[in-house]
Scaffold this motif. Sequence first.
Motif, PDB file in Angstrom:
ATOM      1  N   VAL A   1       0.866  -1.168   0.000  1.00  0.00           N
ATOM      2  CA  VAL A   1       0.000   0.000   0.000  1.00  0.00           C
ATOM      3  C   VAL A   1       0.907   1.223   0.000  1.00  0.00           C
ATOM      4  O   VAL A   1       1.945   1.241   0.665  1.00  0.00           O
ATOM      5  N   GLY A   2       0.555   2.205  -0.792  1.00  0.00           N
ATOM      6  CA  GLY A   2       1.412   3.368  -0.903  1.00  0.00           C
ATOM      7  C   GLY A   2       0.684   4.609  -1.346  1.00  0.00           C
ATOM      8  O   GLY A   2      -0.517   4.580  -1.634  1.00  0.00           O
ATOM      9  N   LEU A   3       1.418   5.695  -1.385  1.00  0.00           N
ATOM     10  CA  LEU A   3       0.909   6.990  -1.840  1.00  0.00           C
ATOM     11  C   LEU A   3       1.690   7.398  -3.089  1.00  0.00           C
ATOM     12  O   LEU A   3       2.912   7.258  -3.127  1.00  0.00           O
ATOM     13  N   TRP A   4       0.979   7.879  -4.113  1.00  0.00           N
ATOM     14  CA  TRP A   4       1.688   8.365  -5.287  1.00  0.00           C
ATOM     15  C   TRP A   4       1.132   9.698  -5.716  1.00  0.00           C
ATOM     16  O   TRP A   4       0.014  10.066  -5.384  1.00  0.00           O
ATOM     17  N   GLU A   5       1.962  10.416  -6.460  1.00  0.00           N
ATOM     18  CA  GLU A   5       1.582  11.734  -6.954  1.00  0.00           C
ATOM     19  C   GLU A   5       2.033  11.889  -8.397  1.00  0.00           C
ATOM     20  O   GLU A   5       2.878  11.142  -8.881  1.00  0.00           O
ATOM     21  N   MET A   6       1.452  12.853  -9.081  1.00  0.00           N
ATOM     22  CA  MET A   6       1.833  13.131 -10.466  1.00  0.00           C
ATOM     23  C   MET A   6       2.916  14.199 -10.429  1.00  0.00           C
ATOM     24  O   MET A   6       2.634  15.404 -10.376  1.00  0.00           O
ATOM     25  N   LYS A   7       4.162  13.761 -10.451  1.00  0.00           N
ATOM     26  CA  LYS A   7       5.282  14.687 -10.392  1.00  0.00           C
ATOM     27  C   LYS A   7       5.470  15.367 -11.752  1.00  0.00           C
ATOM     28  O   LYS A   7       5.045  14.853 -12.783  1.00  0.00           O
ATOM     29  N   PRO A   8       6.095  16.539 -11.776  1.00  0.00           N
ATOM     30  CA  PRO A   8       6.251  17.279 -13.044  1.00  0.00           C
ATOM     31  C   PRO A   8       6.884  16.463 -14.161  1.00  0.00           C
ATOM     32  O   PRO A   8       6.490  16.575 -15.324  1.00  0.00           O
ATOM     33  N   GLU A   9       7.853  15.605 -13.817  1.00  0.00           N
ATOM     34  CA  GLU A   9       8.547  14.841 -14.849  1.00  0.00           C
ATOM     35  C   GLU A   9       7.694  13.711 -15.430  1.00  0.00           C
ATOM     36  O   GLU A   9       8.086  13.074 -16.422  1.00  0.00           O
ATOM     37  N   ALA A  10       6.529  13.448 -14.830  1.00  0.00           N
ATOM     38  CA  ALA A  10       5.673  12.360 -15.319  1.00  0.00           C
ATOM     39  C   ALA A  10       4.788  12.782 -16.491  1.00  0.00           C
ATOM     40  O   ALA A  10       4.337  11.935 -17.267  1.00  0.00           O
ATOM     41  N   TRP A  11       4.534  14.075 -16.640  1.00  0.00           N
ATOM     42  CA  TRP A  11       3.592  14.521 -17.672  1.00  0.00           C
ATOM     43  C   TRP A  11       4.095  14.238 -19.084  1.00  0.00           C
ATOM     44  O   TRP A  11       3.352  13.704 -19.927  1.00  0.00           O
ATOM     45  N   ALA A  12       5.319  14.599 -19.389  1.00  0.00           N
ATOM     46  CA  ALA A  12       5.819  14.510 -20.768  1.00  0.00           C
ATOM     47  C   ALA A  12       5.797  13.088 -21.327  1.00  0.00           C
ATOM     48  O   ALA A  12       5.264  12.864 -22.427  1.00  0.00           O
ATOM     49  N   PRO A  13       6.362  12.085 -20.624  1.00  0.00           N
ATOM     50  CA  PRO A  13       6.338  10.736 -21.199  1.00  0.00           C
ATOM     51  C   PRO A  13       4.933  10.159 -21.313  1.00  0.00           C
ATOM     52  O   PRO A  13       4.657   9.370 -22.223  1.00  0.00           O
ATOM     53  N   THR A  14       4.053  10.572 -20.409  1.00  0.00           N
ATOM     54  CA  THR A  14       2.679  10.077 -20.466  1.00  0.00           C
ATOM     55  C   THR A  14       1.948  10.650 -21.674  1.00  0.00           C
ATOM     56  O   THR A  14       1.284   9.926 -22.427  1.00  0.00           O
ATOM     57  N   LEU A  15       2.075  11.942 -21.883  1.00  0.00           N
ATOM     58  CA  LEU A  15       1.452  12.582 -23.046  1.00  0.00           C
ATOM     59  C   LEU A  15       2.061  12.048 -24.345  1.00  0.00           C
ATOM     60  O   LEU A  15       1.343  11.830 -25.332  1.00  0.00           O
ATOM     61  N   LYS A  16       3.367  11.828 -24.349  1.00  0.00           N
ATOM     62  CA  LYS A  16       4.041  11.317 -25.546  1.00  0.00           C
ATOM     63  C   LYS A  16       3.522   9.941 -25.914  1.00  0.00           C
ATOM     64  O   LYS A  16       3.309   9.638 -27.107  1.00  0.00           O
TER      65      LYS A  16
END
Length: 212
Positions: free
Chosen positions: A168-183
Amino acid sequence: MLRYVYGTDLNKFPKLSDTMFRDRAEQFSRRLGWEVSVNENGEERDQYDVLNPLYVIWELEDGSHGGSMRFLPTTGRTMVNEHFSNLTDGVKIESPFIWECTRFCISPRADRRAAAALVLGGGELMDNFRLSHFCGVFDPRMERIYRLYHVNPDVIGSAGEGKDRIGVGLWEMKPEAWAPTLKRLGIDRETSRAWFNRSFNRQSAMPLAATA
């Protein structure tokens, strides 16, 4: 495209809804062998689906389900607090800025964009609702997806070994995650925001959070 749909509005999208719950049965019951309930219509539903959760759904071109996740605020009932407290030493995860994410499901009809779409949808929820984290229970299968999109969770607790290990954990959408996801999806952030705004029929007004 991504749709953001509250449980009370699923009836407006019958094909999307029906295929989502059937795909959940296929993934969680038949493929993964989880002890879940499947009704006479071949749909996997549980007690948390009646709490008006917010579903993030990747819709395929034919209007059917390609992938989905279910979100509930931790200020109400959640799976992690009611069934997995052994992984948190009995400490409840409870905050208006943390929502629980469950039932990460990918349709067998979907292509590789589906997982990226769901990560992106989670990021839009976090950004638009001003959330700090999502919490959830995960297995090694989900850990690979987290690493691929740079959303590795902060692990609170775990049990088991190998493929049977759960955490069980906590996650967040860090700034560096946006670009590869959109790509991976082949879209820009404006398209993602437009999908979000379309779901909530809004331009700039903030939608209300789900209530449990």
